[in-house]
Design a protein around this motif. Structure first.
Motif, short mmCIF file in Angstrom:
data_model
loop_
_atom_site.label_atom_id
_atom_site.label_comp_id
_atom_site.label_asym_id
_atom_site.label_seq_id
_atom_site.Cartn_x
_atom_site.Cartn_y
_atom_site.Cartn_z
N HIS A 23 0.82 -1.22 0.00
CA HIS A 23 0.00 0.00 0.00
C HIS A 23 0.85 1.27 0.00
CE1 HIS A 23 -3.42 -2.63 0.64
NE2 HIS A 23 -2.75 -3.19 1.64
N ASP A 24 2.12 1.15 -0.39
CA ASP A 24 3.00 2.32 -0.39
C ASP A 24 2.51 3.42 -1.31
OD1 ASP A 24 4.59 1.11 1.46
OD2 ASP A 24 6.35 0.89 0.15
N GLU A 26 -0.45 4.43 -2.05
CA GLU A 26 -1.51 5.22 -1.41
C GLU A 26 -1.00 6.01 -0.22
OE1 GLU A 26 -5.76 4.48 0.94
OE2 GLU A 26 -4.75 2.83 -0.06
N THR A 27 -0.25 5.35 0.67
CA THR A 27 0.20 6.03 1.88
C THR A 27 1.24 7.10 1.56
OG1 THR A 27 1.84 4.29 2.31
CG2 THR A 27 -0.29 4.07 3.38
N GLN A 30 -0.55 10.23 -0.12
CA GLN A 30 -1.34 11.01 0.81
C GLN A 30 -0.48 11.86 1.73
OE1 GLN A 30 -4.51 11.51 0.75
NE2 GLN A 30 -4.98 10.02 -0.83
N THR A 31 0.78 11.46 1.93
CA THR A 31 1.67 12.25 2.78
C THR A 31 1.91 13.64 2.21
OG1 THR A 31 2.78 10.24 3.56
CG2 THR A 31 3.97 12.31 3.82
N TYR A 159 -1.78 8.03 7.80
CA TYR A 159 -2.07 7.01 6.79
C TYR A 159 -1.21 5.76 6.97
CZ TYR A 159 -4.76 10.63 4.48
OH TYR A 159 -5.69 11.59 4.21
N PHE A 160 0.03 5.92 7.39
CA PHE A 160 0.96 4.80 7.44
C PHE A 160 0.64 3.84 8.58
CE2 PHE A 160 5.13 2.78 8.11
CZ PHE A 160 5.44 2.42 6.81
N GLN A 163 -2.61 1.51 7.87
CA GLN A 163 -2.79 0.92 6.54
C GLN A 163 -3.19 -0.54 6.65
OE1 GLN A 163 1.05 0.03 4.39
NE2 GLN A 163 1.90 1.18 6.11
#
Length: 270
Positions: A23-24, A26-27, A30-31, A159-160, A163
């Motif tokens: 999921h990197d 997405e996370t 979003q950062t 987010y991280f 996840q």
């Protein structure tokens, strides 16, 4: 880049053997949605890089990839110079592969230390003293994390930490947080990171708790080499070195408590 283009960059990173998390894309996006860039040739994506800004004074660069078919023609140098221009006066950190270390020095990066990736196998039992990270006030997590990173990064943590396909644990006593760690599923196995702890004993508990969540699975831990206790932790769990990077900065080396950093969060975002 758009979020879908960042997903392409993560696929390219996987092709390079960097083993990103499931999921990197997405996370990471979003950062800092404005922190990801692509180079195009004739309308086709030719290269990628990221400069994720955590504050007005600090950013971290990563995902510096050029299509293998286009290498050796000067496009990578153009991307690099563009990235440095974007960073401007901000202190830009990177985890560069060893083969590129001299090149990064030539354009002004300052060498800080090496990070070594260790590989091993999950399993064992989780200490009963640990709690899921969502049972700790988020502001407390942000404050503890900021003591181990060059800038506060609440948006990244938002987010991280939560996840999918990940476990995040904290060590807490009456005095507050004493450490925390995350393990996330990757294209191959699972990566532990960050792993921050006040002491080697707390780091050991957190490592055991995270490793226990993926019994029999391959696990990885990215260790700052100057932290001898972190190196010893990896060795004690029969982990072996498989990869490494040079941590470098453009302006100055942040004063971080490396003896409390047992695992790097990510090579792409610091």
């Amino acid at each position: 880049m758009t979020s879908s283009e960042v997903a392409t960059a993560i696929d390219w990173a996987a092709a390079e053997g960097w083993n990103p998390g499931l999921h990197d894309a997405e996370t990471f996006y979003q950062t800092d949605p404005s922190g990801f860039y692509g180079a195009e040739i004739d309308g086709e994506l030719a290269g990628t890089f990221s400069i994720v800004k955590y504050s007005d004074a600090f950013a971290f660069g990563g995902l510096y990839i050029l299509n293998p078919k286009l290498r050796g023609q000067g496009f990578g140098l153009q991307m690099q110079q563009y990235a440095l221009n974007l960073a401007g006066s901000v202190n830009l950190g990177i985890d560069g592969v060893f083969a590129m270390q001299d090149r990064y020095r030539q354009v002004g990066f300052i060498y800080a230390y090496r990070n070594i990736r260790y590989a091993g196998t999950g399993g064992g039992s989780a200490p009963s003293t640990l709690v899921p990270i969502d049972q700790v006030p988020f502001d407390d997590v942000v404050a503890y994390d900021a003591a181990h990173f060059p800038a506060p990064r609440s948006r990244f943590l938002q987010y991280f930490l939560l996840q999918q396909d990940a476990t995040a644990l904290a060590a807490v006593d009456k005095g507050g947080m004493r450490g925390y760690g995350v393990i996330r599923q990757c294209r191959v196995g699972h990566k532990i990171g960050p792993l921050f702890a006040d002491s080697a004993a707390v780091a050991e508990d957190l490592f055991n708790g995270l490793a226990a969540s993926v019994p029999g699975e391959e696990i990885f831990l990215d260790v700052p080499e100057p932290n001898s206790q972190a190196v010893s932790l990896a060795s004690a769990h029969q982990m072996v070195p498989v990869f490494g990077t040079a941590r470098m900065y453009t302006r100055s080396i942040p004063a971080l408590p490396l003896d409390e950093i047992y695992g790097v969060s990510t090579f792409e975002l610091g």
